[in-house]
Design a protein around this motif. Structure first.
Motif, PDB file in Angstrom:
ATOM      1  N   GLN A  32      -3.475 -14.370   8.985  1.00 39.22           N
ATOM      2  CA  GLN A  32      -3.095 -13.778   7.704  1.00 39.22           C
ATOM      3  C   GLN A  32      -4.323 -13.536   6.829  1.00 39.22           C
ATOM      4  OE1 GLN A  32      -0.310 -16.882   6.640  1.00 39.22           O
ATOM      5  NE2 GLN A  32       1.426 -15.473   6.867  1.00 39.22           N
ATOM      6  N   ARG A  33      -5.269 -14.458   6.818  1.00 40.82           N
ATOM      7  CA  ARG A  33      -6.491 -14.274   6.014  1.00 40.82           C
ATOM      8  C   ARG A  33      -7.276 -13.051   6.486  1.00 40.82           C
ATOM      9  NH1 ARG A  33      -6.288 -19.877   5.683  1.00 40.82           N
ATOM     10  NH2 ARG A  33      -7.628 -20.278   7.471  1.00 40.82           N
ATOM     11  N   ARG A  34      -7.330 -12.826   7.807  1.00 37.84           N
ATOM     12  CA  ARG A  34      -8.067 -11.667   8.338  1.00 37.84           C
ATOM     13  C   ARG A  34      -7.461 -10.348   7.874  1.00 37.84           C
ATOM     14  NH1 ARG A  34      -8.102 -14.734  12.919  1.00 37.84           N
ATOM     15  NH2 ARG A  34      -6.460 -13.516  13.918  1.00 37.84           N
ATOM     16  N   HIS A  35      -6.159 -10.312   7.640  1.00 38.85           N
ATOM     17  CA  HIS A  35      -5.467  -9.070   7.282  1.00 38.85           C
ATOM     18  C   HIS A  35      -5.033  -9.037   5.817  1.00 38.85           C
ATOM     19  CE1 HIS A  35      -5.283  -7.566  11.380  1.00 38.85           C
ATOM     20  NE2 HIS A  35      -5.092  -8.816  11.742  1.00 38.85           N
ATOM     21  N   ALA A  36      -5.485  -9.984   5.036  1.00 46.92           N
ATOM     22  CA  ALA A  36      -5.003 -10.112   3.655  1.00 46.92           C
ATOM     23  C   ALA A  36      -5.292  -8.867   2.815  1.00 46.92           C
ATOM     24  CB  ALA A  36      -5.587 -11.349   2.993  1.00 46.92           C
ATOM     25  N   SER A  37      -6.406  -8.189   3.037  1.00 50.63           N
ATOM     26  CA  SER A  37      -6.698  -7.006   2.219  1.00 50.63           C
ATOM     27  C   SER A  37      -5.719  -5.870   2.506  1.00 50.63           C
ATOM     28  CB  SER A  37      -8.138  -6.542   2.419  1.00 50.63           C
ATOM     29  OG  SER A  37      -8.319  -6.122   3.756  1.00 50.63           O
ATOM     30  N   THR A  38      -5.123  -5.840   3.707  1.00 50.32           N
ATOM     31  CA  THR A  38      -4.103  -4.836   4.012  1.00 50.32           C
ATOM     32  C   THR A  38      -2.808  -5.175   3.283  1.00 50.32           C
ATOM     33  OG1 THR A  38      -4.882  -5.226   6.270  1.00 50.32           O
ATOM     34  CG2 THR A  38      -3.306  -3.488   5.977  1.00 50.32           C
ATOM     35  N   PHE A  39      -2.574  -6.455   3.120  1.00 48.15           N
ATOM     36  CA  PHE A  39      -1.349  -6.949   2.501  1.00 48.15           C
ATOM     37  C   PHE A  39      -1.391  -6.842   0.982  1.00 48.15           C
ATOM     38  CE2 PHE A  39       0.435 -11.006   0.748  1.00 48.15           C
ATOM     39  CZ  PHE A  39       1.751 -10.603   0.726  1.00 48.15           C
ATOM     40  N   THR A  40      -2.560  -7.016   0.385  1.00 52.52           N
ATOM     41  CA  THR A  40      -2.680  -7.009  -1.074  1.00 52.52           C
ATOM     42  C   THR A  40      -3.686  -5.969  -1.560  1.00 52.52           C
ATOM     43  OG1 THR A  40      -4.397  -8.702  -1.031  1.00 52.52           O
ATOM     44  CG2 THR A  40      -2.105  -9.468  -1.238  1.00 52.52           C
ATOM     45  N   PRO A  41      -3.543  -4.712  -1.172  1.00 52.26           N
ATOM     46  CA  PRO A  41      -4.542  -3.727  -1.585  1.00 52.26           C
ATOM     47  C   PRO A  41      -4.419  -3.385  -3.066  1.00 52.26           C
ATOM     48  CG  PRO A  41      -2.736  -2.600  -0.556  1.00 52.26           C
ATOM     49  CD  PRO A  41      -2.444  -4.089  -0.437  1.00 52.26           C
ATOM     50  N   PHE A  42      -5.537  -3.059  -3.666  1.00 53.45           N
ATOM     51  CA  PHE A  42      -5.509  -2.568  -5.034  1.00 53.45           C
ATOM     52  C   PHE A  42      -4.904  -1.167  -5.017  1.00 53.45           C
ATOM     53  CE2 PHE A  42      -7.350  -0.018  -8.395  1.00 53.45           C
ATOM     54  CZ  PHE A  42      -6.802  -0.687  -9.468  1.00 53.45           C
ATOM     55  N   ASP A  43      -4.112  -0.837  -6.010  1.00 55.78           N
ATOM     56  CA  ASP A  43      -3.429   0.453  -6.072  1.00 55.78           C
ATOM     57  C   ASP A  43      -4.075   1.330  -7.146  1.00 55.78           C
ATOM     58  OD1 ASP A  43      -1.734   2.611  -6.265  1.00 55.78           O
ATOM     59  OD2 ASP A  43       0.092   1.406  -6.265  1.00 55.78           O
ATOM     60  N   PRO A  44      -4.968   2.254  -6.763  1.00 59.19           N
ATOM     61  CA  PRO A  44      -5.655   3.085  -7.757  1.00 59.19           C
ATOM     62  C   PRO A  44      -4.731   4.038  -8.506  1.00 59.19           C
ATOM     63  CG  PRO A  44      -6.157   3.852  -5.545  1.00 59.19           C
ATOM     64  CD  PRO A  44      -5.373   2.573  -5.393  1.00 59.19           C
ATOM     65  N   TRP A  45      -3.544   4.298  -7.977  1.00 57.59           N
ATOM     66  CA  TRP A  45      -2.629   5.214  -8.662  1.00 57.59           C
ATOM     67  C   TRP A  45      -2.110   4.628  -9.971  1.00 57.59           C
ATOM     68  CZ3 TRP A  45      -0.008   6.319  -3.420  1.00 57.59           C
ATOM     69  CH2 TRP A  45      -0.793   7.214  -2.710  1.00 57.59           C
ATOM     70  N   LEU A  46      -2.141   3.312 -10.106  1.00 55.62           N
ATOM     71  CA  LEU A  46      -1.706   2.705 -11.361  1.00 55.62           C
ATOM     72  C   LEU A  46      -2.635   3.104 -12.507  1.00 55.62           C
ATOM     73  CD1 LEU A  46      -0.740  -0.847 -10.062  1.00 55.62           C
ATOM     74  CD2 LEU A  46       0.774   1.086 -10.510  1.00 55.62           C
TER      75      LEU A  46
END
Length: 183
Positions: A32-46
């Motif tokens: 889960q730590r290896r893929h965490a950035s896929t799971f919690t990406p920043f959303d620039p559209w906000l």
């Protein structure tokens, strides 16, 4: 505190990575730590939507978060997701809440969440919804959210994450009955 702008994007991406690694990381297994950035990406559209806020201390962004009119609970980078399509139910989504680990549990997330609630209510929304991580769930519970369900989200290579779908109703304050009685 101020609305985020496009010039903040590099700092926000870094904040999202650090907060995910250091605050959420201890709740995750190695896959889960290896893929965490896929799971919690920043959303620039906000930022484009004007519904994302930052807290700066000493000229540095220490916390961020926002809300969305978009019907999805997490960022999606599909072409059709680029254009906001408000949810007809009047629900706004709290998204992309991050705090620099050295500033965690000092009230910055609570301040951002309060601004998001007021902003969403003033924009006509009557309900907030979000997906909480195990570490974020405690903040949202303390701010009046209730858990609707526990979900499993699957990302790359079959890695799954436990998250909590939560909601809060935004009530307008109505004038109460007068305390005076007629004689």
């Amino acid at each position: 505190m101020r609305p985020a702008n496009k010039a903040d994007l590099p700092a926000l991406a870094q904040l999202a990575d650090i907060a995910t690694r250091d605050l959420l990381g201890p709740f995750l297994n190695p896959a889960q730590r290896r893929h965490a950035s896929t799971f919690t990406p920043f959303d620039p559209w906000l930022i484009t939507d004007g519904t994302y806020f930052v807290v700066e201390l000493d000229g540095v962004i220490r916390a961020s978060g926002g809300w969305s009119r978009r019907p999805t609970l997490i960022h999606q980078s599909t072409p059709e997701a680029e254009y906001p399509k408000p949810d007809p139910s009047g629900t706004a989504r709290i998204r992309a809440m991050y705090t620099e680990p050295t500033y965690a549990r000092r009230g910055l997330g609570r301040v951002i969440l309060s601004v998001c609630e007021v902003s969403a209510r003033l924009s006509g929304h009557h309900r907030l919804e979000l997906l909480a991580t195990p570490v974020g769930k405690f903040l949202y519970l303390s701010c009046g959210f209730e858990t609707i369900e526990c979900k499993k989200l699957q990302v790359d290579e079959g890695v799954t994450y436990s998250v909590f779908r939560m909601q809060k109703f935004l009530h307008r304050k109505e004038p109460g009955p007068s305390n005076t009685s007629s004689v």
